[in-house]
Scaffold this active site. Structure first.
Site, PDB file in Angstrom:
ATOM      1  N   ALA A  63       0.841  -1.188   0.000  1.00 47.36           N
ATOM      2  CA  ALA A  63       0.000   0.000   0.000  1.00 47.36           C
ATOM      3  C   ALA A  63       0.879   1.243   0.000  1.00 47.36           C
ATOM      4  O   ALA A  63       1.988   1.233   0.548  1.00 47.36           O
ATOM      5  CB  ALA A  63      -0.891  -0.011   1.236  1.00 47.36           C
ATOM      6  N   GLY A 108       0.921  -5.031   1.334  1.00 43.84           N
ATOM      7  CA  GLY A 108      -0.191  -5.341   0.422  1.00 43.84           C
ATOM      8  C   GLY A 108       0.259  -6.099  -0.811  1.00 43.84           C
ATOM      9  O   GLY A 108      -0.532  -6.843  -1.408  1.00 43.84           O
ATOM     10  N   GLU A 111       0.258  -9.567   0.256  1.00 41.64           N
ATOM     11  CA  GLU A 111      -1.143  -9.981   0.444  1.00 41.64           C
ATOM     12  C   GLU A 111      -1.831 -10.247  -0.901  1.00 41.64           C
ATOM     13  O   GLU A 111      -2.665 -11.143  -1.017  1.00 41.64           O
ATOM     14  CB  GLU A 111      -1.880  -8.916   1.250  1.00 41.64           C
ATOM     15  CG  GLU A 111      -1.364  -8.883   2.694  1.00 41.64           C
ATOM     16  CD  GLU A 111      -1.847  -7.681   3.488  1.00 41.64           C
ATOM     17  OE1 GLU A 111      -1.534  -6.545   3.077  1.00 41.64           O
ATOM     18  OE2 GLU A 111      -2.529  -7.875   4.504  1.00 41.64           O
ATOM     19  N   GLU A 131       4.027  -4.271   8.088  1.00 42.27           N
ATOM     20  CA  GLU A 131       3.081  -3.275   8.608  1.00 42.27           C
ATOM     21  C   GLU A 131       3.368  -2.882  10.048  1.00 42.27           C
ATOM     22  O   GLU A 131       3.257  -1.712  10.416  1.00 42.27           O
ATOM     23  CB  GLU A 131       1.636  -3.802   8.494  1.00 42.27           C
ATOM     24  CG  GLU A 131       1.085  -3.818   7.085  1.00 42.27           C
ATOM     25  CD  GLU A 131       1.413  -5.087   6.307  1.00 42.27           C
ATOM     26  OE1 GLU A 131       2.258  -5.886   6.771  1.00 42.27           O
ATOM     27  OE2 GLU A 131       0.814  -5.280   5.239  1.00 42.27           O
TER      28      GLU A 131
HETATM   29  N1  CAA Z   1       4.512   3.402  -0.530  1.00 43.41           N
HETATM   30  C1  CAA Z   1       4.914   4.561  -1.100  1.00 43.41           C
HETATM   31  N2  CAA Z   1       6.120   4.729  -1.666  1.00 43.41           N
HETATM   32  C2  CAA Z   1       6.960   3.676  -1.650  1.00 43.41           C
HETATM   33  C3  CAA Z   1       6.599   2.446  -1.076  1.00 43.41           C
HETATM   34  C4  CAA Z   1       5.320   2.329  -0.501  1.00 43.41           C
HETATM   35  N3  CAA Z   1       4.875   1.185   0.041  1.00 43.41           N
HETATM   36  N4  CAA Z   1       7.655   1.602  -1.195  1.00 43.41           N
HETATM   37  C5  CAA Z   1       8.621   2.277  -1.850  1.00 43.41           C
HETATM   38  N5  CAA Z   1       8.187   3.520  -2.123  1.00 43.41           N
HETATM   39  C6  CAA Z   1       8.924   4.587  -2.811  1.00 43.41           C
HETATM   40  C7  CAA Z   1      10.033   5.141  -1.926  1.00 43.41           C
HETATM   41  O1  CAA Z   1       9.517   6.093  -1.015  1.00 43.41           O
HETATM   42  C8  CAA Z   1      10.953   5.729  -2.960  1.00 43.41           C
HETATM   43  O2  CAA Z   1      10.403   6.939  -3.391  1.00 43.41           O
HETATM   44  P1  CAA Z   1      11.393   8.234  -3.577  1.00 43.41           P
HETATM   45  O3  CAA Z   1      12.292   7.838  -4.707  1.00 43.41           O
HETATM   46  O4  CAA Z   1      10.433   9.311  -3.921  1.00 43.41           O
HETATM   47  O5  CAA Z   1      12.125   8.401  -2.284  1.00 43.41           O
HETATM   48  C9  CAA Z   1      10.827   4.744  -4.130  1.00 43.41           C
HETATM   49  O6  CAA Z   1       9.595   4.048  -3.941  1.00 43.41           O
HETATM   50  C10 CAA Z   1      11.953   3.722  -4.173  1.00 43.41           C
HETATM   51  O7  CAA Z   1      11.998   3.105  -2.890  1.00 43.41           O
HETATM   52  P2  CAA Z   1      13.325   3.092  -1.966  1.00 43.41           P
HETATM   53  O8  CAA Z   1      14.189   4.240  -2.285  1.00 43.41           O
HETATM   54  O9  CAA Z   1      12.872   2.935  -0.560  1.00 43.41           O
HETATM   55  O10 CAA Z   1      14.001   1.747  -2.531  1.00 43.41           O
HETATM   56  P3  CAA Z   1      14.960   0.773  -1.720  1.00 43.41           P
HETATM   57  O11 CAA Z   1      15.509  -0.167  -2.734  1.00 43.41           O
HETATM   58  O12 CAA Z   1      15.910   1.533  -0.876  1.00 43.41           O
HETATM   59  O13 CAA Z   1      14.001  -0.049  -0.733  1.00 43.41           O
HETATM   60  C11 CAA Z   1      12.039  -1.260  -0.127  1.00 43.41           C
HETATM   61  C12 CAA Z   1      13.009  -0.876  -1.258  1.00 43.41           C
HETATM   62  C13 CAA Z   1      12.801  -2.116   0.890  1.00 43.41           C
HETATM   63  C14 CAA Z   1      10.899  -2.054  -0.744  1.00 43.41           C
HETATM   64  C15 CAA Z   1      11.540   0.022   0.559  1.00 43.41           C
HETATM   65  O14 CAA Z   1      11.060   0.919  -0.441  1.00 43.41           O
HETATM   66  C16 CAA Z   1      10.426  -0.215   1.516  1.00 43.41           C
HETATM   67  O15 CAA Z   1      10.662  -0.688   2.618  1.00 43.41           O
HETATM   68  N6  CAA Z   1       9.180   0.136   1.111  1.00 43.41           N
HETATM   69  C17 CAA Z   1       8.053   0.039   1.963  1.00 43.41           C
HETATM   70  C18 CAA Z   1       7.523  -1.374   1.961  1.00 43.41           C
HETATM   71  C19 CAA Z   1       6.412  -1.501   2.977  1.00 43.41           C
HETATM   72  O16 CAA Z   1       6.558  -1.223   4.131  1.00 43.41           O
HETATM   73  N7  CAA Z   1       5.234  -1.961   2.499  1.00 43.41           N
HETATM   74  C20 CAA Z   1       4.077  -2.123   3.319  1.00 43.41           C
HETATM   75  C21 CAA Z   1       3.190  -0.932   3.178  1.00 43.41           C
HETATM   76  S1  CAA Z   1       1.851  -0.957   4.340  1.00 43.41           S
HETATM   77  C22 CAA Z   1       0.718  -2.003   3.650  1.00 43.41           C
HETATM   78  O17 CAA Z   1       0.906  -2.538   2.586  1.00 43.41           O
HETATM   79  C23 CAA Z   1      -0.525  -2.122   4.472  1.00 43.41           C
HETATM   80  C24 CAA Z   1      -1.415  -3.237   4.087  1.00 43.41           C
HETATM   81  O18 CAA Z   1      -1.487  -4.272   4.716  1.00 43.41           O
HETATM   82  C25 CAA Z   1      -2.273  -3.065   2.957  1.00 43.41           C
END
Ligand code: CAA
Length: 257
Positions: A63, A108, A111, A131
């Site tokens: 998400a 997500g 999921e 999460e």
């Molecule tokens: N939402 C919004 N933006 C996201 C994102 C997310 N889930 N995941 C990555 N991005 C964005 C980053 O913010 C970044 O944007 P900018 O270039 O503008 O800074 C871009 O995508 C590239 O990401 P990273 O620079 O972070 O890339 P990385 O290789 O260093 O790391 C990653 C990759 C480990 C996947 C890291 O991006 C990360 O941890 N992302 C979040 C993953 C996460 O926590 N997902 C769960 C979301 S909550 C959810 O899904 C709730 C549910 O149950 C429905």
């Protein structure tokens, strides 16, 4: 922004295409995927579907945290309900659905893969339900589907720690059926889908419908409880702290309860 679909014979490949956010889902992308699933459901010429992510880094990073960061409980619940509609539409699609996980499948994204019938992945794939590191519980069915796929104990560890599960471990715990070199994954997904599509479409649909009842009973209640808890998390400081830390690229520090 796009959810793309490509056809090869009886197989439809759906690609989540938002590489600038590692294919994370905001509401318009969820709605686009839901609309596409509704057209596939009624298309008798599609016998098997594949879901994958654009690019070589992510299936989906889950998400959209940047959108969720300012949500309150009602918006959180509504967003989870939209995610539920999408995962339910995948799960109840009459045709089998294969997740071809080509990189990160987090939150997500994981999921979404769990709602598919079969998961295969690339060697560089990584799965997680992070999460709790963001101050919220999983909200698109992970609390119900992860325990069914990998068993409750392993699911509990994955969900409570938020840790990453690499491709080799995913194979070992049954989260995926097979692991392939990244460049071979699309071909292997297509080959698997074509093999399914070569069978009687009516028999395959009947088998999927019957198998869906193997776990019927509790999930609706469990999913409703997940919706309530996900929405309520958006009334907590932890949600704000966790998501603001992510956006600021910092490690969240959560206070005692
Ligand atoms: N939402 C919004 N933006 C996201 C994102 C997310 N889930 N995941 C990555 N991005 C964005 C980053 O913010 C970044 O944007 P900018 O270039 O503008 O800074 C871009 O995508 C590239 O990401 P990273 O620079 O972070 O890339 P990385 O290789 O260093 O790391 C990653 C990759 C480990 C996947 C890291 O991006 C990360 O941890 N992302 C979040 C993953 C996460 O926590 N997902 C769960 C979301 S909550 C959810 O899904 C709730 C549910 O149950 C429905």
């Amino acid at each position: 922004m796009a959810i793309d679909v490509a056809r090869d014979g009886y197989v439809a490949t759906v690609t989540i295409d938002r590489p600038e956010a590692l294919n994370a889902f905001d509401a318009p992308h969820l709605e686009a995927l839901l609309a596409l699933l509704r057209t596939l459901r009624d298309d008798r010429s599609v016998r098997c579907a594949i879901v994958t992510g654009a690019g070589d880094r992510a299936f989906s990073a889950g998400a959209d945290i940047k959108r969720m960061a300012t949500f309150g409980p009602r918006e959180g619940r509504a967003f989870a309900a939209l995610g539920h509609a999408v995962t339910k539409a995948i799960e109840t699609l009459p045709q089998p659905v294969i997740a071809a996980v080509n990189g990160y499948a987090f939150g997500g994204g994981c999921e979404l893969a769990l709602a598919c019938d079969i998961r295969i992945c690339s060697e560089n794939a990584a799965f997680a339900q992070p999460e709790v590191t963001l101050g919220i519980p999983p909200g698109w069915g992970g609390t119900q589907r992860m325990p069914r796929v990998v068993g409750p104990g392993i699911a509990a560890e994955i969900i409570f720690t938020g840790r990453r599960v690499g491709a080799a471990e995913a194979l070992r715990i049954g989260l995926v059926n097979a692991v392939y070199p990244a460049d071979r994954l699309p071909h292997e997904a297509q080959a698997l889908a074509a093999r399914i599509a070569a069978n009687s479409p009516r028999a395959v649909r009947a088998a999927k419908a019957a198998m869906s009842r193997a776990f019927s009973g509790e999930p609706a209640a469990g999913l409703n409880s997940e919706l309530d808890l996900f929405g309520a998390a958006f009334a907590t400081d932890d949600q704000t702290i966790g998501m603001e830390a992510f956006i600021a690229k910092q490690v969240a520090e959560f206070a005692d309860e």
